[in-house]
Write an enzyme that holds these catalytic residues in place. Structure first.
Site, PDB file in Angstrom:
ATOM      1  N   THR A  16      80.949 -77.361 -54.561  1.00  0.00           N
ATOM      2  CA  THR A  16      81.663 -78.088 -53.509  1.00  0.00           C
ATOM      3  C   THR A  16      83.184 -77.953 -53.652  1.00  0.00           C
ATOM      4  O   THR A  16      83.710 -77.970 -54.762  1.00  0.00           O
ATOM      5  CB  THR A  16      81.314 -79.588 -53.547  1.00  0.00           C
ATOM      6  N   ASP A  51      82.499 -86.668 -49.477  1.00  0.00           N
ATOM      7  CA  ASP A  51      83.112 -87.418 -50.578  1.00  0.00           C
ATOM      8  C   ASP A  51      84.307 -86.734 -51.252  1.00  0.00           C
ATOM      9  O   ASP A  51      85.204 -87.426 -51.756  1.00  0.00           O
ATOM     10  CB  ASP A  51      82.061 -87.739 -51.651  1.00  0.00           C
ATOM     11  N   ARG A  83      79.437 -79.321 -45.958  1.00  0.00           N
ATOM     12  CA  ARG A  83      78.876 -80.679 -45.919  1.00  0.00           C
ATOM     13  C   ARG A  83      79.675 -81.506 -44.931  1.00  0.00           C
ATOM     14  O   ARG A  83      80.899 -81.572 -45.031  1.00  0.00           O
ATOM     15  CB  ARG A  83      78.915 -81.320 -47.308  1.00  0.00           C
ATOM     16  N   GLU A 157      69.970 -89.369 -51.927  1.00  0.00           N
ATOM     17  CA  GLU A 157      70.734 -90.367 -52.675  1.00  0.00           C
ATOM     18  C   GLU A 157      70.349 -91.786 -52.268  1.00  0.00           C
ATOM     19  O   GLU A 157      71.159 -92.698 -52.311  1.00  0.00           O
ATOM     20  CB  GLU A 157      72.255 -90.121 -52.551  1.00  0.00           C
ATOM     21  N   VAL A 190      74.959 -90.099 -58.261  1.00  0.00           N
ATOM     22  CA  VAL A 190      75.946 -91.186 -58.264  1.00  0.00           C
ATOM     23  C   VAL A 190      75.571 -92.224 -57.196  1.00  0.00           C
ATOM     24  O   VAL A 190      75.400 -93.405 -57.493  1.00  0.00           O
ATOM     25  CB  VAL A 190      77.381 -90.654 -58.031  1.00  0.00           C
ATOM     26  N   ASP A 191      75.382 -91.773 -55.975  1.00  0.00           N
ATOM     27  CA  ASP A 191      75.059 -92.732 -54.913  1.00  0.00           C
ATOM     28  C   ASP A 191      73.618 -93.232 -55.004  1.00  0.00           C
ATOM     29  O   ASP A 191      73.312 -94.358 -54.599  1.00  0.00           O
ATOM     30  CB  ASP A 191      75.314 -92.108 -53.532  1.00  0.00           C
ATOM     31  N   ARG A 235      84.114 -81.186 -69.023  1.00  0.00           N
ATOM     32  CA  ARG A 235      84.463 -80.538 -70.297  1.00  0.00           C
ATOM     33  C   ARG A 235      83.251 -80.364 -71.196  1.00  0.00           C
ATOM     34  O   ARG A 235      83.296 -79.619 -72.165  1.00  0.00           O
ATOM     35  CB  ARG A 235      85.517 -81.373 -71.040  1.00  0.00           C
ATOM     36  N   LEU A 258      81.025 -78.377 -60.033  1.00  0.00           N
ATOM     37  CA  LEU A 258      82.249 -79.003 -59.537  1.00  0.00           C
ATOM     38  C   LEU A 258      83.464 -78.112 -59.722  1.00  0.00           C
ATOM     39  O   LEU A 258      84.509 -78.362 -59.120  1.00  0.00           O
ATOM     40  CB  LEU A 258      82.472 -80.339 -60.259  1.00  0.00           C
ATOM     41  N   ASP A 388      46.626 -63.291 -70.374  1.00  0.00           N
ATOM     42  CA  ASP A 388      45.731 -62.949 -69.274  1.00  0.00           C
ATOM     43  C   ASP A 388      46.531 -63.042 -67.976  1.00  0.00           C
ATOM     44  O   ASP A 388      47.759 -63.200 -68.008  1.00  0.00           O
ATOM     45  CB  ASP A 388      44.483 -63.838 -69.252  1.00  0.00           C
TER      46      ASP A 388
END
Lengths: 433, 433, 433
Positions: A16, A51, A83, A157, A190-191, A235, A258, A388
């Protein structure tokens, strides 16, 4: 219906990008993301007008998507699925999402020929999915596009959306909708956590195992592709890989990214390793043995092995086993060891089985051998695994995945050849066909 | 539909009391439970005319409920939902439950004005739920009560009922039923285990993770409240807290209580702690650091830290890491540490984010810092967490929960002020509105 | 509907045999399997004309089934359910399966009177199940058999089939099908893994917890029996037992067996042990105490106990507890210990509860006591567990299971009497009736 109906049978990465940021050129991030190539470029690129973009910038964001995709979309190696805004509880938001789709898909603006579909967030029950489908049908009709030509992906979500997934197989194909346009089922943890009203002491997201199972199952039953949601701690590369491995065991073979760095990790993770290696079960934890001069060496401290006059003492954690001879030791070690095959190994085994089948054999034994060293005691171990047709087919998943990637992403051919060698890549493309 | 339709948006505690016991005053336990106040008083009080009461005492039990609730119900701080008998396989039991509801809800007996609804155990498929709903409709109609004014809660203790929960969203709102009266979905693991025919060696109940997920999901999709079943080992306070924490990560924010002691624990458990604290991941187990003079001290033996001339050696279980400088050590420790915020911390962060949003910022970094001491080696660590609208909303769940409790339970105001201080309670009531 | 409608209420073992092999007598393996008796004989024997038999041998396989079952079927102690070919995506395969059923069920060939039903693999959505049901109805009608007299069992090996299970309760009983013939729901994890496109590094099967839960739940809701799929590593007896124990806690009380050796293990595993024993929680792992002269001795190294002048020091892993007196020690040990009752223990407790109930008591305390020795320190511990009607009924599952086995399998009476003693077997058959 169990057949996937879209060009891509597998999607590793769902990346995104904010569509409008507070800079002189508000489309700066979109422009930069549209230039990604090779392992940095995702299988599905998602200009994110929800978002990731401030609410008051989203009209401009829709215009930015149109402009950047018109200019640069042709050379973007993956698919492009913007989106738009949507919410099961807000007709206002749904109408705004509709207007943004009308803006982005307007053929006069030159973007739609590079747009593969739209991502609809915050869907609720199946009737809400149908509303989004209907708007896309209207967009297609308005602009003379073929009905169903724009894919629709959804973000799961809410509990309602999780339940709606169970109905897809029965709803797709009805003459009153175009839900065959469905493409990705993407978890949005998250949502979802907010909708489920879940609480953890540290605020960390729950792992939501059942949701991920149910998403994967719905994808299987309705011919779609299941994608896990964003991994926030960008990270923590090790954690991201663990999550992907856990997802893959659930049949969820793609993940949200991200950053371009996460895209690289998520593009590479599902591929078989370049070198096979052995794992040992160290009292409940799998650890990798290190190869030194063709010997697999264990360097940890939870397993100890000692040769006595009368046999061996093998200590695993606080359990001590007295083993009377090398046979007993080999048997015990076999129970602790497992092998992770490389792409090369998988192709070899499949070729060998294909040849045996050609010669009229239904099952053959494949042997894996190694010399294992623990505390300086070396033991030869060897394991036969019966292959097999079912084993063959089960191991075909990573190969089919590899082949789909190779065919869809010519911009990654050099990376793959460098990773595995030209020869192995060619054999992997041939096997199983 | 995703909105909860009842007065209470959250229920922490579901406390059952036998309705008739073999004593001179058979209503003795009811009388005593009706006097509970403050943290000992449950959010939902359930005079239990089913399993907690002997079968031959249940007609008397129904009369006792009527009498005690008529007398004392007005001052009971929580809601009152008697449990009546019911069984999906027995029309006789269902008819008896209907008669008990007619007895308890008779307005001439003065109890019904304090009765908030009924709890129906042992439901089966959705048609069975509709039968119970219909009886309550008849009771309401018979006594001139508004249709839907008596809530209906169910105990999920069969595979059939687990599956029925998936249909609620589609069934509620139909003109042929009043299922909008649904309030609590309560897991009943003892009878569920029997219905699923599960066996464990020690007779201990399975943890039924999938059931609890599915209950929570159904509550989310249908605007209801999910409650976990009884925790039998009433002396095991620690185990009860672990279960609640596990439930909360599934979105199941309330639990059954068998004793006033369990009520106290379950009323307090979902509230954020009064003091924040740090956790360290001790080779797979999270343990709490102890604060001494503003330093977070690790006292366990699974993690060791040593400063050498060239850097640090950090040992976690049997893994030894050589770290070349303090930066590397900080990075490694950050991966092991997490922070559990207090109510005060959460309110601070939310206020800070609200102020930033007011000033036009969409995301801000929140910093958590600490000095951590392991084997006498002190290290300053500091972590930035990005807060955006989604983070803010996700962390709003414990605050909304707190606000709902505060508003519904004036009898607990003193306890809350004592626990947190008047000032923090007031700020917590203001934030997010 | 919650009542099981077939002769067998429980099935421990589902044993598959190839129907035609490349030998002089292609029916050799069928003949040999038909002779199994006692603990080596499965509850359900499945002549497997699908995956276990080469595709080009299956017409002969169908004839072999007919021949061997006609000859030897009468004396086979368990039920006989051949597996025929089927696939949700292939009308050709479905028609072939239909033809094989017509061959096997032909009354002139003398096998059908010993055939209890058919196993249908690779089913998809509920409409696909109905196609198989319809073919069996036609077979029954063609041969003058009672409609519904041939059972139908299915292998769940696709996401679509997993979802179809949720609909059974609503579909069974409709006048347009005979789905009441359904008997076993059998998980098939190898092909399920392929259908879900799951990948694991070593090629090992995922554990598919949610699938097993959902299968067990569907069995409970629709009056069927849930069976787990094959355990491939036939030398790993310990792993097979762990899987069965895990299944039982999910309500999945039977499992597939690939060899007579696995049949023996799977026939015995669900029975309560002949001797009760104590478990201690050794820092997260349950280990068995060894009884020596009526004392329960802990021999591991993760728990240590030391008596000091002022009390006790109990060390569990790296946690050290200082306990001031024997009461505190007993309390702590009680939290770590649990008891696995023998068949004898279960029968005793149930008889005791039945007597108390007869005498008008609703609940009684059952006491378990032991002397436990850790590092030479001996402690007497004693635990009261309250038994009420619910406890009694929950513990009835293993007893009902035992009784069903005993009644259905006279060929195992000697084995059971030898295992437990005649007396205990007789008391176990009486209790709870």
């Amino acid at each position: 219906m169990d057949e996937r109906i879209h060009d891509r049978k597998f999607v590793r990465t769902f990346f995104t990008t904010p569509t409008a940021v507070e800079e002189d050129d508000t489309a700066k991030m979109l422009r930069s993301a549209s230039q990604l190539r090779g392992m940095q470029a995702p299988d599905v690129w998602v200009p994110d007008n929800e978002d990731a973009t401030a609410p008051n910038m989203r009209d401009e964001g829709a215009r930015n998507i149109t402009e950047v995709v018109a200019e640069a979309g042709e050379d973007v190696p993956g698919e492009i699925h913007p989106r738009v805004v949507w919410h099961r509880d807000s007709p206002e938001t749904r109408y705004r999402g509709f207007q943004h789709m009308l803006e982005i898909a307007d053929p006069e603006k030159g973007a739609v020929e590079h747009i593969d579909g739209f991502v609809i967030p915050e869907v609720g029950g199946i009737d809400d999915w149908k509303k989004a489908d209907e708007f896309i049908t209207i967009v297609e009709n308005e602009y003379g596009l073929k009905e169903g030509s724009l894919a629709m992906s959804v973000i799961i979500e809410s509990g309602a959306a999780e339940l709606a997934m169970e109905k897809l197989r029965g709803e797709m194909g009805k003459p009153t909708n175009n839900l065959e346009r469905l493409f990705l089922l993407v978890d949005g943890e998250v949502d979802y956590t907010k909708d489920m009203r879940a609480i953890t002491p540290t605020g960390e997201l729950p792992s939501w195992d059942e949701l991920r199972h149910n998403t994967s199952r719905a994808a299987s039953a309705a011919g779609l592709i299941a994608i896990d949601g964003p991994y926030d701690d960008i990270r923590d590369v090790e954690g991201y890989h663990e999550r992907m491995q856990n997802n893959q065991a659930k049949g969820q073979l793609g993940i949200w990214s991200l950053t371009p760095g996460q895209v690289v990790e998520a593009n590479k993770n599902p591929l078989p390793p370049t070198e096979g290696y052995w794992l040992i079960d160290e009292d409940g934890r799998e650890v990798e043995l290190k190869e030194q001069d063709d010997i697999q060496v264990y360097n940890g401290s939870r397993i100890a092995l000692e040769e006595t006059g009368e046999g061996y003492i093998l200590t695993i954690g606080s359990d001590q086993l007295e083993l009377e001879d090398e046979d007993a030791l080999q048997e015990e070690l076999l129970g602790l060891l497992s092998y992770v095959p490389s792409l090369d190994d998988i192709v070899d085994s499949m070729e060998e089985f294909e040849a045996a089948k050609e010669a009229g054999q239904g099952a053959i034994a494949m042997t894996q051998s190694a010399t294992v060293s623990i505390d300086g005691v070396e033991t030869d171990i060897s394991r036969d695994r019966m292959w097999d047709e079912a084993t063959y087919q089960a191991l075909q998943t990573p190969i089919t995945y590899f082949q789909d990637i190779y065919e869809s992403r010519p911009d990654q051919h050099d990376d793959l050849a460098e990773l595995y060698s030209e020869d192995i890549v060619n054999r992997a493309m041939d096997v199983g066909n």
